[in-house]
Design an enzyme around this catalytic site. Structure first.
Site, PDB file in Angstrom:
ATOM      1  N   SER A  54       0.831  -1.198   0.000  1.00  0.00           N
ATOM      2  CA  SER A  54       0.000   0.000   0.000  1.00  0.00           C
ATOM      3  C   SER A  54       0.877   1.264   0.000  1.00  0.00           C
ATOM      4  CB  SER A  54      -0.957  -0.041   1.206  1.00  0.00           C
ATOM      5  OG  SER A  54      -2.007   0.873   1.040  1.00  0.00           O
ATOM      6  N   HIS A  59      -7.850  -5.017  -2.170  1.00  0.00           N
ATOM      7  CA  HIS A  59      -6.610  -4.624  -1.500  1.00  0.00           C
ATOM      8  C   HIS A  59      -6.111  -5.741  -0.587  1.00  0.00           C
ATOM      9  CE1 HIS A  59      -3.758  -1.467  -0.693  1.00  0.00           C
ATOM     10  NE2 HIS A  59      -4.033  -1.400   0.591  1.00  0.00           N
TER      11      HIS A  59
END
Length: 260
Positions: A125, A238
Site C-alpha cells: 500500500s 486490496h
C-alpha cells in the site's frame, strides 16, 4: 549514526523458530521504533525490509505478517516510522520518513545473520512508495516488491477523498496548491535510478489503491528497460483471502531468492 540500534527488547513470538524484538534505532537524530524478526537457527540469511502501509495506527505492522516472512528464511526489519509506537518525530507520509526506511536498511546490513549484499525491499500500500524510493536511493537493494502499492501521490489524492484532509495537513495542501510536494513523493518521476528487479502485485478490484498505480509503474519501468514482473489478480481487492495470501507470500519470497 543512522541505523544504529540503541535498544532491543525481546517480544513474544508466535513461532518457536523465529526470534522477535522491538528495536529502537537512530535516524536523523530521532529514535525510531520497529520490529525485528530472525530465524533462531544459525546461518546467513537474506535481509527483508518490510515497509508497512497506512499512517499512524492505520495499517500498523502486524506481528503475524512479519513472522510469516521471516519463516520463509529471512531476517525481517519492519520500521513503524517516526512518531509511531513511542518513536520520536512526526510521520510524513513518504516524505522525510522515507529516511526511516533507509536507516532500517542500514540496520539490516549490520545484522550478524544477514548477507549485506542480499537485502530485499517489500512495500504494501503506502509502503509501495517507500519501497520504490528505497531502491531509487540505495542501488545495493537486491529486489523490490510492491504489493497493492501507491506509486503516484497525486493520484492517491484524487482517488481517496477520505484521505484528503490528512494529506493536506501532512503534505501542505492539495496537488494544485503544492504540486512540487506531491511530485517529490512520487517515485515514478525518479524511477530511472532503480537498479533492482521489481515485482508488482495487485488485485484488479482494489479500491484502496487502484490498479492504475501499478499500471503506471509497470509502464514506466518497461519504458526504461528495467526488469519488471507483474502479478495481477482479477478477483481480489486490496486484501487477499488468507489461503491465497499465504501462497503469494511463498511465491514472492521464492522470486526474491532467485534474483542474482
Amino acid at each position: 549514526m543512522d541505523g544504529t540500534i540503541i535498544d532491543k527488547q525481546r517480544f513474544p513470538s508466535p513461532s518457536s523458530k523465529i526470534e522477535l524484538y522491538i528495536v529502537t534505532y537512530l535516524c536523523q537524530g530521532l529514535k525510531i521504533k520497529g520490529l525485528l524478526a530472525a530465524p533462531k537457527e544459525e546461518g546467513e540469511y537474506d535481509g527483508f525490509l518490510y515497509l508497512r502501509g497506512g499512517i499512524k495506527n492505520v495499517g500498523m505492522v502486524r506481528i503475524g505478517r512479519i513472522v510469516q516472512f521471516a519463516s520463509e528464511g529471512f531476517v525481517v526489519m519492519a520500521p513503524f516510522y517516526r512518531g509511531n509506537q513511542g518513536g520520536e518525530g512526526n510521520e510524513d507520509f513518504a516524505g522525510e520518513d522515507r529516511n526511516d526506511a533507509l536507516a532500517a536498511l542500514t540496520l539490516l546490513k549490520q545484522h550478524k545473520k544477514v548477507n549485506p549484499e542480499r537485502i530485499h525491499v517489500f512495500g504494501f500500500s503506502r509502503g509501495g512508495v517507500m519501497a520504490l524510493f528505497t531502491g531509487i536511493i540505495d542501488s545495493t537493494v537486491k529486489s523490490i516488491v510492491s504489493w497493492g502499492g501507491v506509486t503516484d501521490m497525486a493520484l492517491t489524492y484524487k482517488e481517496r477523498i477520505d484521505l484528503r484532509r490528512m494529506m493536506k495537513r501532512v503534505i501542505g495542501g492539495s496537488p494544485n496548491k503544492v504540486p512540487e510536494q506531491y511530485a517529490s513523493r512520487t517515485p515514478l518521476f525518479y524511477i530511472e535510478k532503480i537498479q533492482a528487479p521489481v515485482l508488482i502485485i495487485h488485485g484488479r478490484k482494489d479500491q484502496n489503491v487502484t490498479i492504475e498505480h501499478s499500471f503506471r509503474l509497470e509502464k514506466r519501468l518497461k519504458e526504461l528497460g528495467k526488469k519488471v514482473d507483474s502479478w495481477y489478480f482479477d478477483e481480489y481487492t486490496h486484501y487477499f483471502p488468507p489461503k491465497v495470501n499465504r501462497k503469494v507470500v511463498q511465491d514472492l519470497t521464492s522470486w526474491m531468492k532467485q534474483q542474482q
